[in-house]
Design a protein around this motif. Structure first.
Motif, PDB file in Angstrom:
ATOM      1  N   ARG A   1       0.869  -1.185   0.000  1.00  0.00           N
ATOM      2  CA  ARG A   1       0.000   0.000   0.000  1.00  0.00           C
ATOM      3  C   ARG A   1       0.905   1.234   0.000  1.00  0.00           C
ATOM      4  NH1 ARG A   1      -5.418  -0.943   2.476  1.00  0.00           N
ATOM      5  NH2 ARG A   1      -5.655  -3.185   2.847  1.00  0.00           N
TER       6      ARG A   1
ATOM      7  N   GLN B   1       1.445  -4.164  -6.406  1.00  0.00           N
ATOM      8  CA  GLN B   1       0.530  -3.096  -6.015  1.00  0.00           C
ATOM      9  C   GLN B   1      -0.579  -3.643  -5.138  1.00  0.00           C
ATOM     10  OE1 GLN B   1      -0.899  -0.739  -9.242  1.00  0.00           O
ATOM     11  NE2 GLN B   1      -2.295   0.464  -7.979  1.00  0.00           N
TER      12      GLN B   1
ATOM     13  N   PRO C   1      -3.862  -2.584  -2.129  1.00  0.00           N
ATOM     14  CA  PRO C   1      -4.989  -1.647  -2.039  1.00  0.00           C
ATOM     15  C   PRO C   1      -4.498  -0.212  -1.857  1.00  0.00           C
ATOM     16  CG  PRO C   1      -5.370  -3.573  -0.657  1.00  0.00           C
ATOM     17  CD  PRO C   1      -3.935  -3.639  -1.118  1.00  0.00           C
ATOM     18  N   GLU C   2      -5.404   0.723  -2.079  1.00  0.00           N
ATOM     19  CA  GLU C   2      -5.058   2.149  -2.034  1.00  0.00           C
ATOM     20  C   GLU C   2      -4.616   2.572  -0.629  1.00  0.00           C
ATOM     21  OE1 GLU C   2      -7.166   6.514  -2.845  1.00  0.00           O
ATOM     22  OE2 GLU C   2      -8.245   4.637  -3.229  1.00  0.00           O
ATOM     23  N   PHE C   3      -3.572   3.388  -0.587  1.00  0.00           N
ATOM     24  CA  PHE C   3      -3.149   4.023   0.663  1.00  0.00           C
ATOM     25  C   PHE C   3      -3.950   5.302   0.806  1.00  0.00           C
ATOM     26  CE2 PHE C   3      -0.757   6.980   3.186  1.00  0.00           C
ATOM     27  CZ  PHE C   3      -0.087   6.237   4.134  1.00  0.00           C
TER      28      PHE C   3
ATOM     29  N   THR D   1      -4.929   3.246   6.858  1.00  0.00           N
ATOM     30  CA  THR D   1      -4.227   2.164   6.173  1.00  0.00           C
ATOM     31  C   THR D   1      -3.792   1.090   7.161  1.00  0.00           C
ATOM     32  OG1 THR D   1      -3.477   3.644   4.418  1.00  0.00           O
ATOM     33  CG2 THR D   1      -2.224   1.616   4.741  1.00  0.00           C
TER      34      THR D   1
ATOM     35  N   SER E   1      -1.397  -7.444   3.432  1.00  0.00           N
ATOM     36  CA  SER E   1      -0.701  -6.391   2.686  1.00  0.00           C
ATOM     37  C   SER E   1       0.202  -5.657   3.674  1.00  0.00           C
ATOM     38  CB  SER E   1      -1.694  -5.417   2.031  1.00  0.00           C
ATOM     39  OG  SER E   1      -2.462  -4.756   3.035  1.00  0.00           O
TER      40      SER E   1
ATOM     41  N   THR F   1       2.606  -1.719   4.361  1.00  0.00           N
ATOM     42  CA  THR F   1       2.985  -0.373   3.942  1.00  0.00           C
ATOM     43  C   THR F   1       4.269  -0.008   4.655  1.00  0.00           C
ATOM     44  OG1 THR F   1       2.168   1.884   3.579  1.00  0.00           O
ATOM     45  CG2 THR F   1       1.772   0.947   5.750  1.00  0.00           C
TER      46      THR F   1
END
Length: 317
Positions: free
Chosen positions: A195, A222, A224-226, A232, A243, A245
């Motif tokens: 993310r 890639q 999910p959206e941050f 997040t 996932s 980050t």
């Protein structure tokens, strides 16, 4: 009206005559008389009653004398302040700031206050691109930035003074096997969906992350959206699909249920000071000295910055 005319007026009033005033001022008497006459014509009043035996203040002169002294005192004070500004002991330093980690920035400001007690610091919080542009245009004297590489073209028209580096952290599900690693490597995390905030949210940080993947011969998956860091991390801890980050510390490391935060092995984010090219002015020299006092092993030179649209995210500082 000129300041010298006011000085001549005060000297004549205090000395009680043009001759003695001229001696005190180190000029000829005729020059004193001439300038007093010009001042009287400019103001439309007689400042002195003159006879062959004495010179004394008129009523108008008596009223104007304290005003003239106040103007001269203000002019002298202004000159002293200007001299202090030229020496860096006074003035205003306009600095583009960043948040944390720890109390390092506060220690820099404390050292600056100790070195130049009368130097006022105006701290401006701006997005990184706006921060750098403000230094270019002279709106800011300098700006702290993160993640910009110390290389030509990283900040066109500016010099980057490297200051210090801080670790990058990975956040991943607490139940994931990699959470057991005290310092996971990028290679270990590469197959886990990442993310990452879009490039336009913070070009320097995005380039730092993607550049680290390239340098390791990897391609991030890639995820999910941050959005912002808190949201997040919450999603990382509760989503069915794992996932991760990465981020740098701003106000302490976050603690989120079911999320493990680990320092990334071998990856750091650099903080630099962006300045205009050329010799630094006196206020900036004091700032550089204070930065050196806080990070003596990492400053000298001229050098390095991340933001998202969310003010709550370290990726936005």
């Amino acid at each position: 009206m000129e300041l010298r005319q006011l000085r001549y007026f005060v000297a004549v009033a205090e000395e009680g005559g043009f001759g003695r005033a001229a001696e005190r001022l180190g000029i000829v008497q005729s020059a004193v008389s001439q300038q007093i006459r010009r001042l009287e014509r400019a103001w439309g009043v007689e400042l002195f009653e003159r006879t062959t035996r004495h010179v004394r203040l008129s009523g108008a002169g008596e009223r104007l004398l304290p005003e003239a002294r106040a103007v001269l005192a203000a002019a002298d004070h202004t000159a002293r302040v200007a001299a202090d500004i030229a020496a860096g002991a006074d003035g205003v330093l306009r600095l583009g700031g960043i948040h944390g980690p720890g109390d390092r920035i506060n220690r820099v400001l404390a050292a600056l206050a100790s070195a130049a007690p009368r130097l006022q610091v105006r701290l401006h919080r701006l997005p990184v691109a706006r921060r750098l542009e403000a230094v270019r245009t002279g709106e800011l004297d300098a700006a702290l930035v993160r993640a910009l590489p110390d290389e030509p073209g990283a900040a066109p028209g500016l010099e980057l003074l490297p200051l210090w580096s801080d670790p990058l952290y990975a956040a991943l599900p607490e139940q994931h096997p990699l959470s057991a690693a005290p310092e996971p490597h990028l290679e270990q995390l590469a197959r886990l969906p990442l993310r990452l905030a879009p490039r336009e949210a913070n070009p320097p940080f995005h380039a730092l992350v993607t550049g680290a993947f390239r340098a390791a011969g990897l391609q991030p998956v890639q995820g999910p959206e941050f959005s912002d860091l808190q949201a997040t991390l919450t999603e990382i801890g509760t989503a069915l699909e794992p996932s991760w980050t990465l981020f740098y510390e701003v106000r302490g490391l976050p603690t989120v249920p079911r999320v493990a935060v680990r320092p990334l092995a071998g990856l750091t984010v650099a903080t630099s000071l962006a300045v205009r090219p050329g010799p630094p002015g006196p206020a900036l020299r004091h700032l550089l000295g204070s930065l050196h006092a806080v990070a003596p092993d990492q400053l000298p030179g001229k050098g390095a910055a991340q933001v998202s649209s969310s003010r709550s995210s370290p990726l936005a500082r």
